[in-house]
Write a protein that holds these residues in place. Structure first.
Motif, PDB file in Angstrom:
ATOM      1  N   ALA A  28       0.799  -1.245   0.298  1.00 52.67           N
ATOM      2  CA  ALA A  28      -0.148   0.284   0.528  1.00 52.67           C
ATOM      3  C   ALA A  28       1.122   1.286  -0.140  1.00 52.67           C
ATOM      4  CB  ALA A  28      -1.107   0.132   1.615  1.00 52.67           C
ATOM      5  N   TRP A  29       2.048   1.315   0.780  1.00 53.96           N
ATOM      6  CA  TRP A  29       2.388   2.593   0.617  1.00 53.96           C
ATOM      7  C   TRP A  29       3.767   2.344  -0.339  1.00 53.96           C
ATOM      8  CZ3 TRP A  29       8.118   0.563   1.325  1.00 53.96           C
ATOM      9  CH2 TRP A  29       7.624  -0.311   2.183  1.00 53.96           C
ATOM     10  N   ASP A  30       4.354   1.953  -1.108  1.00 61.81           N
ATOM     11  CA  ASP A  30       5.492   1.106  -1.860  1.00 61.81           C
ATOM     12  C   ASP A  30       5.687   2.361  -2.957  1.00 61.81           C
ATOM     13  OD1 ASP A  30       8.012   1.023  -2.716  1.00 61.81           O
ATOM     14  OD2 ASP A  30       7.690  -1.399  -3.647  1.00 61.81           O
ATOM     15  N   THR A  31       6.768   3.283  -3.156  1.00 60.51           N
ATOM     16  CA  THR A  31       6.689   4.080  -4.549  1.00 60.51           C
ATOM     17  C   THR A  31       5.631   3.779  -5.560  1.00 60.51           C
ATOM     18  OG1 THR A  31       8.919   4.205  -3.755  1.00 60.51           O
ATOM     19  CG2 THR A  31       7.854   5.100  -6.378  1.00 60.51           C
ATOM     20  N   SER A  32       5.613   2.704  -6.596  1.00 62.90           N
ATOM     21  CA  SER A  32       4.199   2.474  -7.369  1.00 62.90           C
ATOM     22  C   SER A  32       3.497   2.246  -6.961  1.00 62.90           C
ATOM     23  CB  SER A  32       5.084   0.189  -7.687  1.00 62.90           C
ATOM     24  OG  SER A  32       4.453  -0.349  -6.713  1.00 62.90           O
ATOM     25  N   ARG A  33       2.931   2.201  -5.718  1.00 60.71           N
ATOM     26  CA  ARG A  33       1.218   2.265  -5.070  1.00 60.71           C
ATOM     27  C   ARG A  33       1.334   3.390  -4.201  1.00 60.71           C
ATOM     28  NH1 ARG A  33      -0.924  -2.364  -4.744  1.00 60.71           N
ATOM     29  NH2 ARG A  33      -2.832  -1.030  -4.624  1.00 60.71           N
ATOM     30  N   ALA A  34       1.534   5.164  -4.780  1.00 58.59           N
ATOM     31  CA  ALA A  34       1.374   5.749  -3.947  1.00 58.59           C
ATOM     32  C   ALA A  34       0.304   6.668  -4.388  1.00 58.59           C
ATOM     33  CB  ALA A  34       2.832   6.969  -4.400  1.00 58.59           C
ATOM     34  N   ILE A 274      -1.416   9.553   8.716  1.00 56.81           N
ATOM     35  CA  ILE A 274      -2.119   8.478   8.043  1.00 56.81           C
ATOM     36  C   ILE A 274      -3.014   7.868   9.648  1.00 56.81           C
ATOM     37  CG2 ILE A 274      -1.049   5.915   6.793  1.00 56.81           C
ATOM     38  CD1 ILE A 274       0.854   7.311   6.112  1.00 56.81           C
ATOM     39  N   ASP A 275      -4.026   8.017  10.069  1.00 63.31           N
ATOM     40  CA  ASP A 275      -4.787   6.807  10.771  1.00 63.31           C
ATOM     41  C   ASP A 275      -4.856   5.865  11.222  1.00 63.31           C
ATOM     42  OD1 ASP A 275      -5.440   9.545  12.022  1.00 63.31           O
ATOM     43  OD2 ASP A 275      -7.786   9.562  11.360  1.00 63.31           O
ATOM     44  N   GLN A 276      -4.204   4.858   9.598  1.00 64.33           N
ATOM     45  CA  GLN A 276      -4.447   3.558   9.650  1.00 64.33           C
ATOM     46  C   GLN A 276      -3.319   3.240  10.075  1.00 64.33           C
ATOM     47  OE1 GLN A 276      -5.399   5.436   7.404  1.00 64.33           O
ATOM     48  NE2 GLN A 276      -7.085   4.848   6.432  1.00 64.33           N
ATOM     49  N   GLY A 277      -1.667   3.849  10.173  1.00 59.37           N
ATOM     50  CA  GLY A 277      -0.800   3.734  10.572  1.00 59.37           C
ATOM     51  C   GLY A 277       0.371   3.165   9.499  1.00 59.37           C
ATOM     52  N   VAL A 278       1.638   2.290   9.430  1.00 58.13           N
ATOM     53  CA  VAL A 278       2.599   1.667   8.878  1.00 58.13           C
ATOM     54  C   VAL A 278       3.399   1.395   9.116  1.00 58.13           C
ATOM     55  CG1 VAL A 278       4.234   1.578   7.139  1.00 58.13           C
ATOM     56  CG2 VAL A 278       1.754   3.418   6.852  1.00 58.13           C
ATOM     57  N   ASP A 279       3.101  -0.286   9.503  1.00 54.24           N
ATOM     58  CA  ASP A 279       4.012  -1.022   9.896  1.00 54.24           C
ATOM     59  C   ASP A 279       5.399  -0.552   9.579  1.00 54.24           C
ATOM     60  OD1 ASP A 279       4.472  -4.236  11.054  1.00 54.24           O
ATOM     61  OD2 ASP A 279       6.341  -3.680   9.950  1.00 54.24           O
ATOM     62  N   PHE A 280       6.171  -0.439  10.789  1.00 50.81           N
ATOM     63  CA  PHE A 280       7.491  -0.080  10.711  1.00 50.81           C
ATOM     64  C   PHE A 280       8.916  -1.134   9.959  1.00 50.81           C
ATOM     65  CE2 PHE A 280      11.516   0.884  12.513  1.00 50.81           C
ATOM     66  CZ  PHE A 280      12.179   2.426  12.132  1.00 50.81           C
ATOM     67  N   ASP A 281       8.745  -2.013  10.503  1.00 50.88           N
ATOM     68  CA  ASP A 281       9.838  -3.295   9.860  1.00 50.88           C
ATOM     69  C   ASP A 281      10.141  -3.380   8.969  1.00 50.88           C
ATOM     70  OD1 ASP A 281      10.652  -2.899  12.549  1.00 50.88           O
ATOM     71  OD2 ASP A 281       9.491  -4.887  13.519  1.00 50.88           O
ATOM     72  N   PHE A 283       8.493  -1.012   6.369  1.00 44.58           N
ATOM     73  CA  PHE A 283       8.596  -0.314   5.261  1.00 44.58           C
ATOM     74  C   PHE A 283      10.133   0.298   5.459  1.00 44.58           C
ATOM     75  CE2 PHE A 283       9.421   4.559   6.203  1.00 44.58           C
ATOM     76  CZ  PHE A 283       9.218   5.209   4.719  1.00 44.58           C
ATOM     77  N   VAL A 284      10.425  -0.105   6.334  1.00 44.89           N
ATOM     78  CA  VAL A 284      12.105   0.336   6.508  1.00 44.89           C
ATOM     79  C   VAL A 284      13.015  -0.853   5.446  1.00 44.89           C
ATOM     80  CG1 VAL A 284      14.566   0.566   7.625  1.00 44.89           C
ATOM     81  CG2 VAL A 284      12.028   0.863   9.222  1.00 44.89           C
ATOM     82  N   ASP A 285      13.320   0.057   4.495  1.00 38.52           N
ATOM     83  CA  ASP A 285      14.260  -0.842   3.627  1.00 38.52           C
ATOM     84  C   ASP A 285      15.867  -0.528   3.133  1.00 38.52           C
ATOM     85  OD1 ASP A 285      15.600  -1.666   0.435  1.00 38.52           O
ATOM     86  OD2 ASP A 285      13.156  -1.001  -0.196  1.00 38.52           O
ATOM     87  N   ASP A 286      16.333  -1.351   4.051  1.00 37.70           N
ATOM     88  CA  ASP A 286      17.848  -1.244   4.132  1.00 37.70           C
ATOM     89  C   ASP A 286      18.663  -1.377   3.241  1.00 37.70           C
ATOM     90  OD1 ASP A 286      18.220  -2.242   6.848  1.00 37.70           O
ATOM     91  OD2 ASP A 286      18.626  -4.230   6.200  1.00 37.70           O
ATOM     92  N   PHE A 287      18.218  -1.260   2.069  1.00 41.80           N
ATOM     93  CA  PHE A 287      18.909  -0.723   0.664  1.00 41.80           C
ATOM     94  C   PHE A 287      18.467   0.468  -0.079  1.00 41.80           C
ATOM     95  CE2 PHE A 287      18.280  -0.101  -4.165  1.00 41.80           C
ATOM     96  CZ  PHE A 287      19.939  -0.499  -4.429  1.00 41.80           C
ATOM     97  N   LYS A 288      17.244   0.723   0.776  1.00 42.67           N
ATOM     98  CA  LYS A 288      17.079   2.041   0.442  1.00 42.67           C
ATOM     99  C   LYS A 288      17.769   3.154   1.601  1.00 42.67           C
ATOM    100  CE  LYS A 288      12.083   2.174  -2.091  1.00 42.67           C
ATOM    101  NZ  LYS A 288      10.895   2.156  -1.470  1.00 42.67           N
ATOM    102  N   LEU A 289      17.589   2.976   2.628  1.00 44.68           N
ATOM    103  CA  LEU A 289      18.908   3.246   3.228  1.00 44.68           C
ATOM    104  C   LEU A 289      19.993   3.725   2.671  1.00 44.68           C
ATOM    105  CD1 LEU A 289      17.704   1.905   6.535  1.00 44.68           C
ATOM    106  CD2 LEU A 289      17.364   4.025   5.509  1.00 44.68           C
ATOM    107  N   ASP A 290      20.970   2.600   2.958  1.00 47.87           N
ATOM    108  CA  ASP A 290      21.565   2.187   1.637  1.00 47.87           C
ATOM    109  C   ASP A 290      22.450   3.188   0.754  1.00 47.87           C
ATOM    110  OD1 ASP A 290      22.993   0.741   4.507  1.00 47.87           O
ATOM    111  OD2 ASP A 290      22.809  -0.740   2.272  1.00 47.87           O
ATOM    112  N   THR A 291      20.885   3.961  -0.032  1.00 45.75           N
ATOM    113  CA  THR A 291      21.307   4.195  -1.187  1.00 45.75           C
ATOM    114  C   THR A 291      20.632   5.520  -0.891  1.00 45.75           C
ATOM    115  OG1 THR A 291      19.155   3.359  -1.894  1.00 45.75           O
ATOM    116  CG2 THR A 291      21.171   2.414  -2.283  1.00 45.75           C
TER     117      THR A 291
END
Length: 319
Positions: A28-34, A274-281, A283-291
């Motif tokens: 639901a939150w990935d870039t392709s589904r913004a 976002i009242d529904q919230g987003v699951d933190f674990d 959502f976090v993407d190690d590759f995206k953090l590194d880049t």
């Protein structure tokens, strides 16, 4: 019908679907589904919520981009509301001035908040130039913060009122030079000039350029010392990062403030919880953090926020 509340258009929303719905999944939150993410909540939940509830996710809407922020704790209010003193509620509790158990950590967090605030101002407004000001010791005691403030504050007010100068400016200490007991003060900032005068800077009789090839100017209306002014280009956000880094270099508020800004500026982005919230674990993407596509900030003790940028147009089109 069971218990419900009314949305701004008078439509009923069942309470069991309104306060704590299921959290968004990765799809639901990935870039392709913004667009799907935005459409999932913007029409019915934007701009209001229960004043005493919080979420772990929100979107900050700037002029040209949207930033999705997800925390490992529920720190974002679901409604924009004020306390009994008329002040906006903080996202998390911080100790009163002088009451911090760890003063060094408290000062660091205060600096971080100031840096984030300047970044918000810069991204909510379209500045046109970046500038540096120094102080002539013959005109002002550049070692005395109080005397510097007494000179600079009226100048900024005058330029704002008479010449439509809009700015955010950050004081910084020079490196201590031999023979100095304390360092001198100078300034870095972003601005929209209005009718403030500039003229082309020369070096050995030729027009001067900075290391990026941009033309360099002098601000002739700055009467307290030397100045440089450079027009901002397509690398706007890099310039914002460059200027805000000077707050990180401060170990205290030089003029009693980390920064100064004109009142006419927009100071904060639109924020959509976002009242529904987003699951933190998930959502976090190690590759995206590194880049660098995601970036992590520690906002208070062990409370972390991971952010990811989107094109603002994606959300506007889905609205």
């Amino acid at each position: 019908m069971g218990d419900f509340v009314l949305d701004p258009w008078g439509e009923p929303i069942p309470l069991d679907n309104w306060l704590h719905p299921d959290t968004f999944t990765r799809s639901a939150w990935d870039t392709s589904r913004a667009q799907d993410l935005w459409a999932s909540y913007s029409a019915r939940l934007r701009g209001y919520g229960a004043a005493d509830t919080k979420t772990n996710a929100r979107i900050k809407l700037y002029l040209h981009k949207a930033v999705l922020q997800v925390s490992n704790d529920f720190i974002f209010p679901t409604a924009d509301w004020e306390n009994e003193k008329g002040r906006k509620r903080r996202e998390y509790d911080i100790p009163s001035k002088g009451q911090a158990a760890d003063p060094e950590r408290s000062a660091s967090e205060s600096c971080r908040r100031a840096k984030a605030k300047v970044r918000d101002i810069a991204l909510c407004n379209q500045f046109t130039h970046m500038f540096t000001w120094t102080l002539d010791p013959k005109l002002v005691d550049r070692y005395d913060p109080e005397q510097v403030y007494k000179k600079v504050r009226p100048f900024l007010s005058n330029m704002t009122q008479r010449k439509d100068f809009r700015y955010v400016v950050i004081p910084e200490y020079h490196k201590l030079k031999p023979g100095e007991e304390k360092p001198a003060i100078h300034f870095h900032g972003l601005c929209s000039l209005g009718s403030v005068r500039i003229e082309r800077a020369l070096k050995r009789g030729r027009p001067r350029h900075d290391k990026h090839g941009r033309p360099v100017y002098n601000m002739t209306d700055w009467g307290f010392g030397w100045s440089t002014v450079v027009p901002l280009d397509e690398n706007y956000e890099k310039a914002v990062n460059y200027v805000t880094k000077y707050i990180s270099k401060q170990d205290k508020k030089i003029l009693g403030k980390y920064y100064l800004s004109s009142r006419s500026l927009r100071k904060a982005p639109d924020i959509v919880p976002i009242d529904q919230g987003v699951d933190f674990d998930s959502f976090v993407d190690d590759f995206k953090l590194d880049t660098g596509k995601q970036y992590e900030t520690t906002v208070f003790r062990d409370v972390k926020v991971v952010s990811e940028d989107f094109d603002r147009g994606v959300f506007d089109e889905a609205d």
